[in-house]
Design a protein around this motif. Structure first.
Motif, PDB file in Angstrom:
ATOM      1  N   ASN A 191       0.405  -1.193  -0.187  1.00 59.21           N
ATOM      2  CA  ASN A 191      -0.064  -0.414   0.149  1.00 59.21           C
ATOM      3  C   ASN A 191       0.899   1.234   0.281  1.00 59.21           C
ATOM      4  O   ASN A 191       2.092   1.042  -0.292  1.00 59.21           O
ATOM      5  N   ALA A 192       0.088   2.370   0.668  1.00 58.68           N
ATOM      6  CA  ALA A 192       1.072   3.564   0.161  1.00 58.68           C
ATOM      7  C   ALA A 192       2.070   3.507   1.544  1.00 58.68           C
ATOM      8  O   ALA A 192       2.933   4.326   1.081  1.00 58.68           O
ATOM      9  N   GLU A 193       2.042   3.055   2.543  1.00 59.71           N
ATOM     10  CA  GLU A 193       3.251   3.130   3.690  1.00 59.71           C
ATOM     11  C   GLU A 193       4.322   1.649   3.052  1.00 59.71           C
ATOM     12  O   GLU A 193       5.082   1.628   3.811  1.00 59.71           O
ATOM     13  N   GLY A 194       3.920   1.435   2.088  1.00 59.17           N
ATOM     14  CA  GLY A 194       5.110  -0.090   1.308  1.00 59.17           C
ATOM     15  C   GLY A 194       4.502  -1.434   1.364  1.00 59.17           C
ATOM     16  O   GLY A 194       3.870  -1.533   1.089  1.00 59.17           O
ATOM     17  N   ILE A 195       5.225  -2.332   1.649  1.00 55.09           N
ATOM     18  CA  ILE A 195       5.377  -3.532   1.438  1.00 55.09           C
ATOM     19  C   ILE A 195       5.635  -4.426   3.114  1.00 55.09           C
ATOM     20  O   ILE A 195       6.099  -3.930   3.209  1.00 55.09           O
ATOM     21  N   TYR A 196       4.325  -5.340   3.137  1.00 59.16           N
ATOM     22  CA  TYR A 196       4.298  -6.198   4.209  1.00 59.16           C
ATOM     23  C   TYR A 196       3.838  -7.287   4.132  1.00 59.16           C
ATOM     24  O   TYR A 196       3.461  -7.935   3.132  1.00 59.16           O
ATOM     25  N   LEU A 197       4.360  -8.573   4.505  1.00 62.01           N
ATOM     26  CA  LEU A 197       4.331  -9.691   5.145  1.00 62.01           C
ATOM     27  C   LEU A 197       3.083  -9.859   6.001  1.00 62.01           C
ATOM     28  O   LEU A 197       3.537 -10.321   7.406  1.00 62.01           O
ATOM     29  N   MET A 198       2.378 -10.454   5.253  1.00 60.57           N
ATOM     30  CA  MET A 198       1.104 -10.506   6.552  1.00 60.57           C
ATOM     31  C   MET A 198       0.833 -12.068   6.625  1.00 60.57           C
ATOM     32  O   MET A 198       0.280 -13.090   6.244  1.00 60.57           O
ATOM     33  N   PRO A 199       0.362 -12.649   8.326  1.00 61.90           N
ATOM     34  CA  PRO A 199       1.061 -13.639   8.824  1.00 61.90           C
ATOM     35  C   PRO A 199      -0.723 -13.513   8.641  1.00 61.90           C
ATOM     36  O   PRO A 199      -1.362 -12.283   8.584  1.00 61.90           O
ATOM     37  N   ALA A 200      -1.416 -15.006   8.994  1.00 64.60           N
ATOM     38  CA  ALA A 200      -2.946 -15.571   9.301  1.00 64.60           C
ATOM     39  C   ALA A 200      -3.317 -15.499  10.464  1.00 64.60           C
ATOM     40  O   ALA A 200      -3.981 -16.915  10.899  1.00 64.60           O
ATOM     41  N   ASN A 201      -3.322 -15.149  11.409  1.00 68.07           N
ATOM     42  CA  ASN A 201      -2.868 -15.859  13.027  1.00 68.07           C
ATOM     43  C   ASN A 201      -2.696 -14.609  13.459  1.00 68.07           C
ATOM     44  O   ASN A 201      -1.347 -13.917  13.857  1.00 68.07           O
TER      45      ASN A 201
END
Length: 201
Positions: free
Chosen positions: A155-165
């Motif tokens: 998004n506009a703030e950058g890249i994130y690797l998101m967990p599903a927990n």
């Protein structure tokens, strides 16, 4: 199999895993330091006759390795990243109707940060290698030399690797991080009763 044939097979296997498609005859010759493409053709013919390779002479980059299956190249953490492991531990075979192209590989899941996506500890995830991933896709990533399985968010703030927990925090990817998309998730396999479908390497 002779040592020379083993070198051919290993080069082809590594090339398919790294690139997602099979090498050309010229690429094999260059990769193995051979000056003659005719010697490569002869070796490919021998390996095909032995049933170690499948080839279509009318289609470019049509080399397949039918007897080995899809390599399991180590483990991937669904949690915090861990040091990358890329040694082939074994092979799995899937129906040819399920996987039609070369280059796929399995990673074993270690951890439960993706449990809300039904990816559990001990599962095997099938990865299609390649640097392109879209927002919201689950993929395998290397960040600062370590690998992890997460959902890609940008998004506009950058890249994130998101967990599903909810017990785990997102992993931000900073400007100076060494970051690579290894590939995208194509399938999750779960073995019943501790079974496995490894073929010896």
């Amino acid at each position: 199999m002779t040592d020379r044939q083993k070198k051919f097979m290993q080069f082809i296997e590594d090339f398919i895993r790294d690139n997602g498609y099979s090498p050309s005859i010229r690429e094999i010759a260059k990769g193995l330091g051979l000056s003659s493409t005719s010697s490569v053709k002869k070796m490919l013919d021998r390996l095909t006759e032995k049933g170690l390779l499948n080839r279509s002479g009318s289609i470019a980059r049509s080399i397949e390795m039918p007897n080995r299956g899809i390599p399991v190249v180590g483990r991937i953490v669904a949690g915090v990243p861990v040091e990358a492991e890329e040694n082939i531990e074994g092979y799995m075979k899937l129906d040819r109707l399920t996987i039609r192209s070369g280059g796929h590989f399995f990673l074993k899941v270690d951890g439960d940060s993706m449990k809300d996506e039904a990816i559990l500890h001990g599962d095997y995830v099938l990865i299609k290698p390649g640097p392109i991933i879209t927002n919201g896709q689950i993929g395998a990533f290397r960040i600062n030399g370590e690998v992890t399985l997460k959902t890609f968010r940008q998004n506009a703030e950058g890249i994130y690797l998101m967990p599903a927990n909810e017990a785990f925090e997102p992993i931000p990817v900073g400007e100076y991080d060494d970051f690579e998309v290894i590939g995208t998730l194509k399938m999750v396999l779960r073995m019943a009763n501790g079974g496995h479908v490894f073929n010896p390497a």
